[in-house]
Design a protein around this motif. Structure first.
Motif, mmCIF file in Angstrom:
data_model
loop_
_atom_site.group_PDB
_atom_site.id
_atom_site.type_symbol
_atom_site.label_atom_id
_atom_site.label_comp_id
_atom_site.label_asym_id
_atom_site.label_seq_id
_atom_site.Cartn_x
_atom_site.Cartn_y
_atom_site.Cartn_z
ATOM 1 N N UNK A 192 0.834 -1.196 0.000
ATOM 2 C CA UNK A 192 0.000 0.000 0.000
ATOM 3 C C UNK A 192 0.870 1.247 0.000
ATOM 4 N N UNK A 193 0.269 2.384 -0.301
ATOM 5 C CA UNK A 193 1.004 3.637 -0.235
ATOM 6 C C UNK A 193 1.410 3.911 1.213
ATOM 7 N N UNK A 194 2.653 4.340 1.401
ATOM 8 C CA UNK A 194 3.164 4.581 2.753
ATOM 9 C C UNK A 194 2.607 5.860 3.357
ATOM 10 N N UNK A 198 0.808 11.620 -1.317
ATOM 11 C CA UNK A 198 1.702 11.607 -2.473
ATOM 12 C C UNK A 198 0.979 11.178 -3.734
ATOM 13 N N UNK A 199 1.656 11.391 -4.865
ATOM 14 C CA UNK A 199 1.063 10.988 -6.144
ATOM 15 C C UNK A 199 0.873 9.481 -6.211
ATOM 16 N N UNK A 200 1.752 8.739 -5.537
ATOM 17 C CA UNK A 200 1.623 7.284 -5.531
ATOM 18 C C UNK A 200 0.297 6.868 -4.914
ATOM 19 N N UNK A 201 -0.094 7.553 -3.842
ATOM 20 C CA UNK A 201 -1.386 7.251 -3.219
ATOM 21 C C UNK A 201 -2.531 7.687 -4.116
ATOM 22 N N UNK A 202 -2.334 8.791 -4.817
ATOM 23 C CA UNK A 202 -3.401 9.319 -5.664
ATOM 24 C C UNK A 202 -3.740 8.382 -6.814
#
Length: 284
Positions: A192-194, A198-202
């Motif tokens: 999962x996103x840490x 961030x864009x990774x979570x988005x």
């Protein structure tokens, strides 16, 4: 001991293109191979992509088009390196020119991500502190050392092979960059996103099937580009090393920060690239 989230660049600091993608006026756009290819280029490079509408990044679409986009990103630097050797420039000098061109084409994403990740993971003592360091704009000892070694290993690997076969060196390098970018996306499948901002979570978790399609395409290109120069055994070793690096890095990310970020994905791409180069040049 810090580093900048500019390289949440890969994918977390994906640049202004990724930020613009979330705006309403950029929300519309087509769906298809061409659009996915352009999206991947905008996500992983600074190459011009025309004036088509910017779409919100979709990792599922990007993953499947990324091997082809990686060819577009890497072909210019590889040809510059090859051409420089063919006109008589020293192999190591030509390799340095090619690597410099790759840094420009990619926006230095892998280099910055690697530096940020090493600073954050090994410069902090808590999960929160590690993530904070990765977002800092400054690079520390771990980051500078990692980035310098990454550049040095690429230049020496390419220069060494180019002394006997410049064409093989260019092909091997291009194959390594393709596998590195595509293989690194496994983090977005497995973890999962840490953090949530961030864009990774988005862009969310990457669908497993999309990753597999992109990874198979990347493996095919590895065999086509690397096989003639190094042989089948080296390709098998390269894939096994890549799997080992991916598994090890995923374990470190899970243990130290509880997930993945764009920096960690970008850093993994750099590590896979070196692993593939190591395997291939050993058999040339």
């Amino acid at each position: 001991m810090n580093a900048d989230d500019h390289s949440e660049t890969a994918p977390d600091a994906i640049s202004v293109d990724a930020q613009d993608a979330s705006r309403p006026e950029h929300a519309k756009g087509g769906i298809g191979l061409k659009e996915d290819f352009i999206m991947a280029l905008r996500f992983f490079s600074r190459l011009p992509t025309g004036s088509s509408p910017h779409q919100k990044p979709d990792l599922g679409r990007i993953a499947m088009a990324l091997p082809l986009a990686s060819v577009a990103i890497g072909i210019g630097p590889a040809l510059l390196f090859l051409g420089a050797t063919l006109i008589g420039l020293p192999p190591y000098f030509a390799a340095a020119l090619g690597v410099a061109a790759m840094v420009i084409a990619s926006g230095g994403m892998a280099e910055d991500a690697l530096a940020d990740s090493m600073d954050g993971l090994f410069g902090g003592y808590t999960r929160e502190r590690r993530l904070d360091i990765m977002k800092d704009s400054r690079h520390g000892t771990y980051g500078v050392a990692a980035m310098s070694l990454f550049l040095l290993l690429r230049v020496t690997a390419l220069g060494a092979v180019a002394t006997t076969s410049p064409l093989a060196a260019a092909a091997i390098w291009l194959a390594a960059t393709i596998v590195g970018r595509s293989g690194a996306l496994w983090l977005a499948v497995a973890l999962p996103a840490a953090r949530s901002d961030g864009a990774s979570a988005a862009v969310g978790r990457l669908p497993r099937l999309s990753f597999i399609i992109g990874a198979v395409f990347a493996a095919v290109l590895l065999f086509l580009l690397g096989g003639p120069a190094s042989g089948i055994l080296s390709l098998v070793v390269a894939l096994l090393l890549s799997v080992g690096v991916i598994a090890g890095w995923a374990s470190i990310c899970q243990r130290l920060v509880g997930g993945q970020t764009g920096d960690l994905i970008g850093a993994l791409g750099a590590l896979i690239e070196i692993a593939v180069l190591t395997a291939l040049i050993a058999f040339v």
